[in-house]
Motif scaffolding. Structure first.
Motif, PDB file in Angstrom:
ATOM      1  N   LYS A 104       0.834  -1.209   0.000  1.00 18.65           N
ATOM      2  CA  LYS A 104       0.000   0.000   0.000  1.00 18.65           C
ATOM      3  C   LYS A 104       0.869   1.259   0.000  1.00 18.65           C
ATOM      4  N   TYR A 107       2.360   1.606  -3.399  1.00 23.27           N
ATOM      5  CA  TYR A 107       1.316   2.048  -4.340  1.00 23.27           C
ATOM      6  C   TYR A 107       1.022   3.537  -4.143  1.00 23.27           C
ATOM      7  N   ASP A 108       0.917   3.974  -2.895  1.00 24.71           N
ATOM      8  CA  ASP A 108       0.630   5.385  -2.604  1.00 24.71           C
ATOM      9  C   ASP A 108       1.744   6.310  -3.106  1.00 24.71           C
ATOM     10  N   GLN A 110       3.363   5.682  -5.868  1.00 25.21           N
ATOM     11  CA  GLN A 110       3.430   5.390  -7.319  1.00 25.21           C
ATOM     12  C   GLN A 110       4.656   4.551  -7.699  1.00 25.21           C
ATOM     13  N   LYS A 112       6.686   1.204  -8.807  1.00 28.20           N
ATOM     14  CA  LYS A 112       6.315   0.141  -9.760  1.00 28.20           C
ATOM     15  C   LYS A 112       7.001  -1.197  -9.499  1.00 28.20           C
ATOM     16  N   GLU A 143      -5.313  -5.316  -3.615  1.00 31.07           N
ATOM     17  CA  GLU A 143      -6.318  -4.843  -4.583  1.00 31.07           C
ATOM     18  C   GLU A 143      -5.729  -4.075  -5.769  1.00 31.07           C
ATOM     19  N   ASN A 144      -4.611  -3.384  -5.565  1.00 25.41           N
ATOM     20  CA  ASN A 144      -4.031  -2.597  -6.665  1.00 25.41           C
ATOM     21  C   ASN A 144      -2.777  -3.228  -7.250  1.00 25.41           C
ATOM     22  N   ILE A 145      -2.692  -4.535  -7.200  1.00 27.07           N
ATOM     23  CA  ILE A 145      -1.459  -5.207  -7.625  1.00 27.07           C
ATOM     24  C   ILE A 145      -1.146  -4.952  -9.110  1.00 27.07           C
ATOM     25  N   ALA A 146      -2.178  -4.739  -9.906  1.00 26.29           N
ATOM     26  CA  ALA A 146      -1.968  -4.533 -11.351  1.00 26.29           C
ATOM     27  C   ALA A 146      -1.212  -3.242 -11.636  1.00 26.29           C
ATOM     28  N   ALA A 147      -1.131  -2.339 -10.668  1.00 26.24           N
ATOM     29  CA  ALA A 147      -0.394  -1.081 -10.868  1.00 26.24           C
ATOM     30  C   ALA A 147       1.125  -1.298 -10.825  1.00 26.24           C
TER      31      ALA A 147
END
Ligand code: AR6
Length: 175
Positions: A104, A107-108, A110, A112, A143-147
């Motif tokens: 998380k 992800y927050d 950004q 990769k 939930e945002n693993i595709a990012a």
């Protein structure tokens, strides 16, 4: 998103973030924590001390982010794994939180690419196979693993490497 498995030293990994298996003091220690602070230099400790002064360290299962100092990575995410205590002290949930909260934070920001060690599987004695199952499941569930472009699991010891090879190959045919 690709899962990669590497055998080696996480301090040599070029990634947006490497994850540190820290302790609640954030002041360094042995194992991977000692290696990261030693090679990364004092800028990492200075930021850890600032976080500690602000919020009193880092609770088990939580994560904080600092510079990576002299390391090839851009950031270090410090997370505190549970000490294995027989399995009845919420160790599984807390270890899963380490992975999810680290993802998380990345992800927050950004980020990769992120590299994980086997959190809690050294000095904190979490059973290695169970820990690897939790790590791989947490990554799949985020939930945002595709990012992310790439999640790297860095295994320092042969036993962890063999366990990750066995468990991750069905998930990722390129391994
Ligand atoms: N690169 C990748 N993995 C490593 C490296 C490295 N350079 N060095 C060790 N490992 P540990 P823990 C692996 O003990 O169990 C510290 O004193 C190691 O083989 O580093 O979460 C902290 O300050 C093992 O699989 O962390 C805490 O007090 C994994 O990293 C305490 O240890 C984790 O081993 C945390 O204990």
């Amino acid at each position: 998103m690709k899962i990669e498995l590497i055998k080696g030293d996480i301090t040599s990994i070029t990634a947006d973030a490497i994850v540190n298996a820290a302790n609640t003091s954030l002041l360094g220690g042995g194992g991977v924590d000692g290696a990261i602070h030693k090679k990364g230099g004092k800028a990492i400790l200075e930021e850890c001390i600032a976080i500690r002064n602000r919020q009193g360290g880092c609770a088990t299962g939580q994560a904080v982010i600092t510079t990576a100092g002299l390391l090839p990575a851009k950031f270090v995410i410090h997370t505190v794994g549970p000490v294995w205590n027989g399995g009845h002290k919420k160790e599984n949930e807390l270890l899963r939180s380490c992975y999810l909260n680290s993802l998380k934070l990345a992800y927050d920001h950004q980020l990769k690419t992120i590299a994980f060690p086997g959190i809690s599987t050294g000095i904190y004695h979490f059973p290695k196979e169970k820990a690897a199952e939790i790590a791989l499941q947490a990554v799949q569930d985020f939930e945002n693993i595709a990012a992310f472009d790439k999640i790297i699991f860095v295994c320092f010891d042969d036993e962890n490497y063999e366990i990750y090879q066995k468990l991750s190959s069905p998930l990722n045919p390129v391994l």
